[in-house]
Design a protein around this motif. Sequence first.
Motif, mmCIF file in Angstrom:
data_model
loop_
_atom_site.group_PDB
_atom_site.id
_atom_site.type_symbol
_atom_site.label_atom_id
_atom_site.label_comp_id
_atom_site.label_asym_id
_atom_site.label_seq_id
_atom_site.Cartn_x
_atom_site.Cartn_y
_atom_site.Cartn_z
ATOM 1 N N UNK A 59 0.827 -1.208 0.000
ATOM 2 C CA UNK A 59 0.000 0.000 0.000
ATOM 3 C C UNK A 59 0.859 1.255 0.000
ATOM 4 N N UNK A 60 1.980 1.213 0.688
ATOM 5 C CA UNK A 60 2.836 2.400 0.817
ATOM 6 C C UNK A 60 3.613 2.691 -0.457
ATOM 7 N N UNK A 61 4.142 1.646 -1.100
ATOM 8 C CA UNK A 61 5.043 1.847 -2.225
ATOM 9 C C UNK A 61 4.492 1.369 -3.563
ATOM 10 N N UNK A 62 3.355 0.644 -3.535
ATOM 11 C CA UNK A 62 2.807 0.127 -4.779
ATOM 12 C C UNK A 62 3.613 -1.008 -5.367
ATOM 13 N N UNK A 63 4.466 -1.620 -4.578
ATOM 14 C CA UNK A 63 5.303 -2.734 -5.039
ATOM 15 C C UNK A 63 5.147 -3.892 -4.064
ATOM 16 N N UNK A 64 5.384 -5.101 -4.560
ATOM 17 C CA UNK A 64 5.208 -6.291 -3.742
ATOM 18 C C UNK A 64 6.521 -6.732 -3.100
ATOM 19 N N UNK A 65 6.387 -7.223 -1.878
ATOM 20 C CA UNK A 65 7.464 -7.925 -1.205
ATOM 21 C C UNK A 65 7.400 -9.395 -1.595
ATOM 22 N N UNK A 66 8.540 -10.064 -1.592
ATOM 23 C CA UNK A 66 8.562 -11.519 -1.732
ATOM 24 C C UNK A 66 8.726 -12.127 -0.336
ATOM 25 N N UNK A 67 7.786 -12.974 0.042
ATOM 26 C CA UNK A 67 7.833 -13.632 1.338
ATOM 27 C C UNK A 67 8.452 -15.019 1.196
ATOM 28 N N UNK A 68 9.365 -15.304 2.101
ATOM 29 C CA UNK A 68 9.988 -16.630 2.141
ATOM 30 C C UNK A 68 9.497 -17.307 3.420
#
Length: 376
Positions: free
Chosen positions: A75-84
């Motif tokens: 929501x803050x950056x418009x980009x996704x994190x990759x979760x491991x």
Amino acid sequence: HDQNQLVPRLGPLCHKCNSLLEWRRDLTIQTADGSLQTLQSRLVEAPVAATPVWRRTGGLGDTICLAHVAAAYQRRFGAKVQLQVNPVRRELFENHDSWDLAPDDAQPTVNFDQELIPFWPGDRTVGMAAKVGLEITELSPPLSIPSAAQEWVKERLNGHNRPLLAFAPLAEHQHHARSLSPPQIGEFLAVASSWSTVVLLGAERLPFEDRRWLNLTGETTLPQLAAVLARAAQVVTVDSGPMHLALWLRRPTLALFSHIDPRQRLGLAENFVAIQPFLGCAPCSERYGGEHGCQGGKLRDFTACIAGYSGTVLSDWARSLRAPLGRQLWLVGASGEKLAEVEWLHYAASFVPAMQQEAERRVATALGPADKPGKG
């Protein structure tokens, strides 16, 4: 980290030396040479340079907390994190709009298995967010449950027409300080099944076989567990992964706590009643011996805060609840009697000074009297 002279205040911790930073929209600190520097770029803007890979392979509850932080990042950056995540939990976190899943062999940019803030005294999700420089004020949208899991649950519940009560009495690895005992479980099942369809949930098979309730322990995948919780009229659970999952799905939840403070788990949740034993040593968060001599839940022969719950009383409480629950805290005595209902917002607000004092105490203990921030 190496040069800055930091004043311990309630807020994010220095990633290296565990010094507490005060979080502000424009965070400034005085460095060793007397100049002022703004930390917002370090705490907030730095993660945007590359796709972060966040690793957390611990408990289900911790992984769900991290997923909420990943959604806040999106929501803050418009980009996704990759979760491991732990491979056995991947199917629960697949196909979500707010994050992607990283390969098991990917190099994490933040390893929450090793770098989870050890001294964070407040809500765990907020602490994880602070670790990566984010402010978080709400849970992520409920996960999408695969249709196959929904069909499986529909088939298993066929013929059960009374209100569905999901019952998760055990914490992960059946942690003795957070799990109900077999007599407590059996008593609750016998009483609650008289007015509802009780579904017993757990990762390992429990020997409670009876036609009056549905025992799904040891049978469900995580998506199937989510599908059961999503259909429940209410959920009764100890402090556990199923509790976090039920709250993620916004289900009315009666959450039973023992030595952990509910404010450390439910800071962003809604639609719950948290039950906290009103004992002189609770919540101890596994740090202190306590007046009951259980050493913060370390002694397996006696844990006063979890032993006081009566299955009959729990059933009566669950039957009396009417959704939406809002955010409630009930204090109970050593024998399980309800002593008071406390307004959650007042309860949570009263925690802030205590959080600050406790955080400063822990930092002072960790650094030692001769050490200063920046010399770690």
